[in-house]
Scaffold this active site. Structure first.
Site, PDB file in Angstrom:
ATOM      1  N   GLY A  11       0.816  -1.217   0.000  1.00  0.00           N
ATOM      2  CA  GLY A  11       0.000   0.000   0.000  1.00  0.00           C
ATOM      3  C   GLY A  11       0.850   1.267   0.000  1.00  0.00           C
ATOM      4  O   GLY A  11       2.078   1.221  -0.100  1.00  0.00           O
ATOM      5  N   ASN A  33      -3.141  -8.669   0.417  1.00  0.00           N
ATOM      6  CA  ASN A  33      -4.110  -9.310  -0.498  1.00  0.00           C
ATOM      7  C   ASN A  33      -4.364  -8.452  -1.743  1.00  0.00           C
ATOM      8  O   ASN A  33      -5.193  -8.805  -2.567  1.00  0.00           O
ATOM      9  CB  ASN A  33      -5.420  -9.623   0.232  1.00  0.00           C
ATOM     10  CG  ASN A  33      -6.179  -8.381   0.661  1.00  0.00           C
ATOM     11  OD1 ASN A  33      -5.731  -7.259   0.445  1.00  0.00           O
ATOM     12  ND2 ASN A  33      -7.334  -8.577   1.271  1.00  0.00           N
ATOM     13  N   SER A 132      -4.307   6.020  13.948  1.00  0.00           N
ATOM     14  CA  SER A 132      -4.688   7.215  13.187  1.00  0.00           C
ATOM     15  C   SER A 132      -5.132   8.339  14.106  1.00  0.00           C
ATOM     16  O   SER A 132      -5.793   8.094  15.125  1.00  0.00           O
ATOM     17  CB  SER A 132      -5.835   6.861  12.245  1.00  0.00           C
ATOM     18  OG  SER A 132      -6.346   8.039  11.656  1.00  0.00           O
ATOM     19  N   ALA A 133      -4.828   9.556  13.694  1.00  0.00           N
ATOM     20  CA  ALA A 133      -5.292  10.738  14.433  1.00  0.00           C
ATOM     21  C   ALA A 133      -6.806  10.853  14.383  1.00  0.00           C
ATOM     22  O   ALA A 133      -7.393  11.618  15.148  1.00  0.00           O
ATOM     23  CB  ALA A 133      -4.660  11.995  13.843  1.00  0.00           C
ATOM     24  N   TYR A 156     -14.551   3.809  11.177  1.00  0.00           N
ATOM     25  CA  TYR A 156     -13.108   3.643  10.938  1.00  0.00           C
ATOM     26  C   TYR A 156     -12.320   4.006  12.204  1.00  0.00           C
ATOM     27  O   TYR A 156     -11.463   3.245  12.665  1.00  0.00           O
ATOM     28  CB  TYR A 156     -12.683   4.520   9.742  1.00  0.00           C
ATOM     29  CG  TYR A 156     -11.186   4.624   9.572  1.00  0.00           C
ATOM     30  CD1 TYR A 156     -10.418   3.502   9.300  1.00  0.00           C
ATOM     31  CD2 TYR A 156     -10.530   5.858   9.680  1.00  0.00           C
ATOM     32  CE1 TYR A 156      -9.027   3.596   9.154  1.00  0.00           C
ATOM     33  CE2 TYR A 156      -9.162   5.962   9.529  1.00  0.00           C
ATOM     34  CZ  TYR A 156      -8.412   4.830   9.262  1.00  0.00           C
ATOM     35  OH  TYR A 156      -7.048   4.930   9.115  1.00  0.00           O
ATOM     36  N   LYS A 160      -9.904   1.622  14.827  1.00  0.00           N
ATOM     37  CA  LYS A 160      -8.511   1.880  15.251  1.00  0.00           C
ATOM     38  C   LYS A 160      -8.436   1.938  16.779  1.00  0.00           C
ATOM     39  O   LYS A 160      -7.508   1.407  17.393  1.00  0.00           O
ATOM     40  CB  LYS A 160      -8.001   3.193  14.644  1.00  0.00           C
ATOM     41  CG  LYS A 160      -7.793   3.133  13.130  1.00  0.00           C
ATOM     42  CD  LYS A 160      -6.654   2.204  12.770  1.00  0.00           C
ATOM     43  CE  LYS A 160      -6.445   2.086  11.272  1.00  0.00           C
ATOM     44  NZ  LYS A 160      -5.467   1.066  10.903  1.00  0.00           N
ATOM     45  N   ARG A 238      -4.891  21.094   8.416  1.00  0.00           N
ATOM     46  CA  ARG A 238      -4.433  19.752   8.755  1.00  0.00           C
ATOM     47  C   ARG A 238      -2.910  19.738   8.865  1.00  0.00           C
ATOM     48  O   ARG A 238      -2.216  20.596   8.315  1.00  0.00           O
ATOM     49  CB  ARG A 238      -4.830  18.736   7.666  1.00  0.00           C
ATOM     50  CG  ARG A 238      -6.318  18.513   7.506  1.00  0.00           C
ATOM     51  CD  ARG A 238      -6.920  17.788   8.709  1.00  0.00           C
ATOM     52  NE  ARG A 238      -8.354  17.561   8.550  1.00  0.00           N
ATOM     53  CZ  ARG A 238      -9.299  18.437   8.887  1.00  0.00           C
ATOM     54  NH1 ARG A 238      -8.971  19.613   9.381  1.00  0.00           N
ATOM     55  NH2 ARG A 238     -10.573  18.138   8.738  1.00  0.00           N
TER      56      ARG A 238
HETATM   57  P1  NAD Z   1      -3.428   1.439   1.621  1.00  0.00           P
HETATM   58  O1  NAD Z   1      -4.832   1.043   1.347  1.00  0.00           O
HETATM   59  O2  NAD Z   1      -2.646   2.057   0.537  1.00  0.00           O
HETATM   60  O3  NAD Z   1      -2.622   0.192   2.186  1.00  0.00           O
HETATM   61  C1  NAD Z   1      -3.244  -0.855   2.914  1.00  0.00           C
HETATM   62  C2  NAD Z   1      -2.738  -2.168   2.336  1.00  0.00           C
HETATM   63  O4  NAD Z   1      -3.352  -3.252   3.054  1.00  0.00           O
HETATM   64  C3  NAD Z   1      -3.102  -2.346   0.854  1.00  0.00           C
HETATM   65  O5  NAD Z   1      -1.963  -2.787   0.139  1.00  0.00           O
HETATM   66  C4  NAD Z   1      -4.194  -3.418   0.885  1.00  0.00           C
HETATM   67  O6  NAD Z   1      -4.208  -4.198  -0.307  1.00  0.00           O
HETATM   68  C5  NAD Z   1      -3.807  -4.219   2.111  1.00  0.00           C
HETATM   69  N1  NAD Z   1      -4.911  -4.948   2.738  1.00  0.00           N
HETATM   70  C6  NAD Z   1      -6.168  -4.488   2.990  1.00  0.00           C
HETATM   71  N2  NAD Z   1      -6.892  -5.454   3.573  1.00  0.00           N
HETATM   72  C7  NAD Z   1      -6.073  -6.537   3.711  1.00  0.00           C
HETATM   73  C8  NAD Z   1      -6.256  -7.833   4.242  1.00  0.00           C
HETATM   74  N3  NAD Z   1      -7.431  -8.229   4.749  1.00  0.00           N
HETATM   75  N4  NAD Z   1      -5.209  -8.698   4.214  1.00  0.00           N
HETATM   76  C9  NAD Z   1      -4.016  -8.321   3.679  1.00  0.00           C
HETATM   77  N5  NAD Z   1      -3.808  -7.105   3.151  1.00  0.00           N
HETATM   78  C10 NAD Z   1      -4.815  -6.213   3.173  1.00  0.00           C
HETATM   79  O7  NAD Z   1      -3.464   2.402   2.909  1.00  0.00           O
HETATM   80  P2  NAD Z   1      -2.300   3.285   3.538  1.00  0.00           P
HETATM   81  O8  NAD Z   1      -2.647   4.702   3.338  1.00  0.00           O
HETATM   82  O9  NAD Z   1      -0.980   2.774   3.146  1.00  0.00           O
HETATM   83  O10 NAD Z   1      -2.581   2.978   5.083  1.00  0.00           O
HETATM   84  C11 NAD Z   1      -1.886   1.964   5.794  1.00  0.00           C
HETATM   85  C12 NAD Z   1      -2.419   1.899   7.208  1.00  0.00           C
HETATM   86  O11 NAD Z   1      -2.289   3.180   7.818  1.00  0.00           O
HETATM   87  C13 NAD Z   1      -3.895   1.518   7.296  1.00  0.00           C
HETATM   88  O12 NAD Z   1      -4.071   0.667   8.416  1.00  0.00           O
HETATM   89  C14 NAD Z   1      -4.576   2.839   7.534  1.00  0.00           C
HETATM   90  O13 NAD Z   1      -5.780   2.698   8.260  1.00  0.00           O
HETATM   91  C15 NAD Z   1      -3.532   3.591   8.347  1.00  0.00           C
HETATM   92  N6  NAD Z   1      -3.639   5.050   8.233  1.00  0.00           N
HETATM   93  C16 NAD Z   1      -3.635   5.631   7.005  1.00  0.00           C
HETATM   94  C17 NAD Z   1      -3.776   7.013   6.888  1.00  0.00           C
HETATM   95  C18 NAD Z   1      -3.807   7.690   5.532  1.00  0.00           C
HETATM   96  O14 NAD Z   1      -4.302   8.807   5.449  1.00  0.00           O
HETATM   97  N7  NAD Z   1      -3.297   7.100   4.469  1.00  0.00           N
HETATM   98  C19 NAD Z   1      -3.908   7.805   8.041  1.00  0.00           C
HETATM   99  C20 NAD Z   1      -3.889   7.180   9.283  1.00  0.00           C
HETATM  100  C21 NAD Z   1      -3.761   5.782   9.365  1.00  0.00           C
HETATM  101  N1  UDP Z   2     -10.915  18.687   1.573  1.00  0.00           N
HETATM  102  C1  UDP Z   2     -11.465  19.509   0.596  1.00  0.00           C
HETATM  103  N2  UDP Z   2     -11.796  18.952  -0.602  1.00  0.00           N
HETATM  104  C2  UDP Z   2     -11.604  17.627  -0.898  1.00  0.00           C
HETATM  105  C3  UDP Z   2     -11.042  16.807   0.107  1.00  0.00           C
HETATM  106  C4  UDP Z   2     -10.722  17.367   1.332  1.00  0.00           C
HETATM  107  O1  UDP Z   2     -11.650  20.707   0.819  1.00  0.00           O
HETATM  108  O2  UDP Z   2     -11.948  17.180  -2.005  1.00  0.00           O
HETATM  109  C5  UDP Z   2     -10.517  19.284   2.867  1.00  0.00           C
HETATM  110  C6  UDP Z   2     -11.186  18.662   4.081  1.00  0.00           C
HETATM  111  O3  UDP Z   2     -12.417  19.303   4.358  1.00  0.00           O
HETATM  112  C7  UDP Z   2     -10.111  18.892   5.170  1.00  0.00           C
HETATM  113  C8  UDP Z   2      -8.786  18.803   4.395  1.00  0.00           C
HETATM  114  O4  UDP Z   2      -9.125  19.047   3.021  1.00  0.00           O
HETATM  115  O5  UDP Z   2     -10.217  20.209   5.693  1.00  0.00           O
HETATM  116  C9  UDP Z   2      -8.114  17.438   4.506  1.00  0.00           C
HETATM  117  O6  UDP Z   2      -9.044  16.421   4.156  1.00  0.00           O
HETATM  118  P1  UDP Z   2      -8.612  14.906   3.956  1.00  0.00           P
HETATM  119  O7  UDP Z   2      -9.857  14.119   3.584  1.00  0.00           O
HETATM  120  O8  UDP Z   2      -7.452  14.819   3.037  1.00  0.00           O
HETATM  121  O9  UDP Z   2      -8.085  14.485   5.408  1.00  0.00           O
HETATM  122  P2  UDP Z   2      -8.883  14.373   6.803  1.00  0.00           P
HETATM  123  O10 UDP Z   2     -10.122  15.170   6.728  1.00  0.00           O
HETATM  124  O11 UDP Z   2      -9.116  12.927   6.975  1.00  0.00           O
HETATM  125  O12 UDP Z   2      -7.941  14.934   7.812  1.00  0.00           O
END
Ligand code: NAD
Ligand code: UDP
Length: 351
Positions: A11, A33, A132-133, A156, A160, A238
């Protein structure tokens, strides 16, 4: 040097972290997966890490499998003797979690429980978990310290928070667990090579990939959700963190866990700096030389005005802090988007 199991390693955050860990000399087993990613990401990681073909199989083993399936987990834990797990696998779309809460409790919570059970059987008790925050909900204080109340406002976030609770219960139940729950703020950007990056499915929910897709001509205009927030310019603020800083944060957490007595760490990973939507638009315009047309529209339900990390604890406990700011985020995110306008689907077929 350690042997690590990386769930969800194909991912967005996982692929960048795999690269940092390979460059640090670790051997990796990736279990994914590919439900939200492409095997192409890992091919590019191997290429960027310049793994010699003779060692590639040992340095980066890829298993297509599901964290909810005991047989897939067993395959991962028997592929090598695993010293620690970095657990990225999960679902992350807030809106989808409201529509399909069972999916989120299944993959994020039951999947994590299954992984922890497999770790117990394998005798592996070192884990870095992607939290996650979002679990702070509407924060009472900004910048947000780790001691702020956990009060998620969507399934979601609840998933977490539930895993964090489970990890605390497990650590209290038997000695020896070394666990870091890392609460990410807003991960964005890409590797500076532009070869790996974020590749969302369909229309991006998040601001940064949406803006880069507008700049590259894939979408017409950005909708700015709210211009009447109590912020400097009325748009949401943010804490955007470069994905390479985040990847380095995982390497630092691993070093701390492996080098110190067993403990449970809960840390914010963020920069401590807030940027408004319009600041991000202007920074991306400046990095890309393209215009990003936008319209000011209604607030998005569930959004907070300002979410910014207090990153003091991560700095104190990990000796880590972000090194890249908004200009680097936009430069690298744009390099990825420009070179891969359709994400990994832009890649020529393998072979
Ligand atoms: P992503 O979707 O790009 O990566 C997640 C990976 O997990 C993918 O490769 C997906 O194929 C795999 N996956 C999903 N379900 C699975 C399963 N059942 N078995 C095996 N693999 C599986 O997401 P990301 O942005 O890289 O996020 C990674 C982690 O960080 C996640 O747990 C997400 O909740 C957390 N997170 C992400 C963000 C963000 O904004 N990207 C913020 C806070 C927390
Ligand atoms: N946002 C926006 N337009 C979009 C997507 C997001 O104005 O199409 C704004 C949203 O309201 C927030 C900021 O951008 O103020 C970050 O949003 P994002 O969804 O990326 O992150 P999160 O809200 O989860 O922190």
């Amino acid at each position: 040097m350690a042997t690590l199991l990386i769930t969800g390693g194909a991912g967005f955050i996982g692929s960048h972290t795999c690269l940092v860990l390979l460059e640090a000399g670790h051997n990796l087993v990736v279990l994914d997966n590919f439900s939200n990613s492409s095997p192409e990401a890992l091919r590019r990681v191997a290429s960027l890490a310049e793994l010699p073909p003779a060692t590639q199989q040992q340095r980066l083993r890829v298993i297509q499998g599901d964290i909810r399936q005991p047989a897939d987990l067993q395959q991962a834990f028997t592929a090598a003797s695993i010293d620690a797990v970095i657990h990225f696998a999960g679902l992350k779309a807030v809106g989808e979690s409201v529509q399909h809460p069972l999916r989120y409790w299944d993959v994020n919570v039951a999947g994590s429980r299954q992984l922890l059970a497999a770790m117990q059987v394998a005798g592996c008790r070192t884990l870095v978990f992607s939290s996650s925050a979002t679990l702070y909900g509407y924060p009472d204080q900004v910048p947000i310290p780790e001691t702020a109340p956990v009060q998620p406002i969507n399934p979601y976030g609840h998933s977490k928070a539930a895993v964090e609770r489970l990890l605390a219960d497990l650590a209290a139940s038997e000695p020896g667990w070394r666990i870091a729950s890392l609460r990410y703020f807003n991960p964005v950007g890409a590797h500076p090579s532009g070869r790996i990056g974020e590749d969302p499915n369909g229309i991006p929910n998040n601001l940064f990939p949406f803006i880069t897709q507008v700049a590259v001509g894939r979408r017409q205009q950005l909708q700015v959700f709210g211009s009447d927030w109590p912020t400097s310019d009325g748009t949401g603020v943010r804490d955007y963190i470069h994905v390479m800083d985040l990847a380095e944060g995982h390497a630092a957490a691993l070093t701390t866990l492996l080098g110190e007595p067993p403990q449970l760490l809960t840390l914010n990973l963020g920069s401590g700096q807030g940027h408004s939507v319009l600041e991000v638009v202007r920074a991306l315009e400046s990095a890309s030389g393209r215009r990003v047309p936008y319209a000011l529209v209604e607030r998005r339900p569930g959004d907070a005005a300002t979410t910014v990390a207090d990153p003091t604890q991560a700095s104190a406990r990990l000796g880590w802090r972000t090194r890249r700011g908004l200009p680097e985020i936009c430069r690298d995110g744009w390099a990825w988007q420009q070179a891969n306008p359709e994400g990994y689907a832009s890649a020529p077929p393998a072979g």
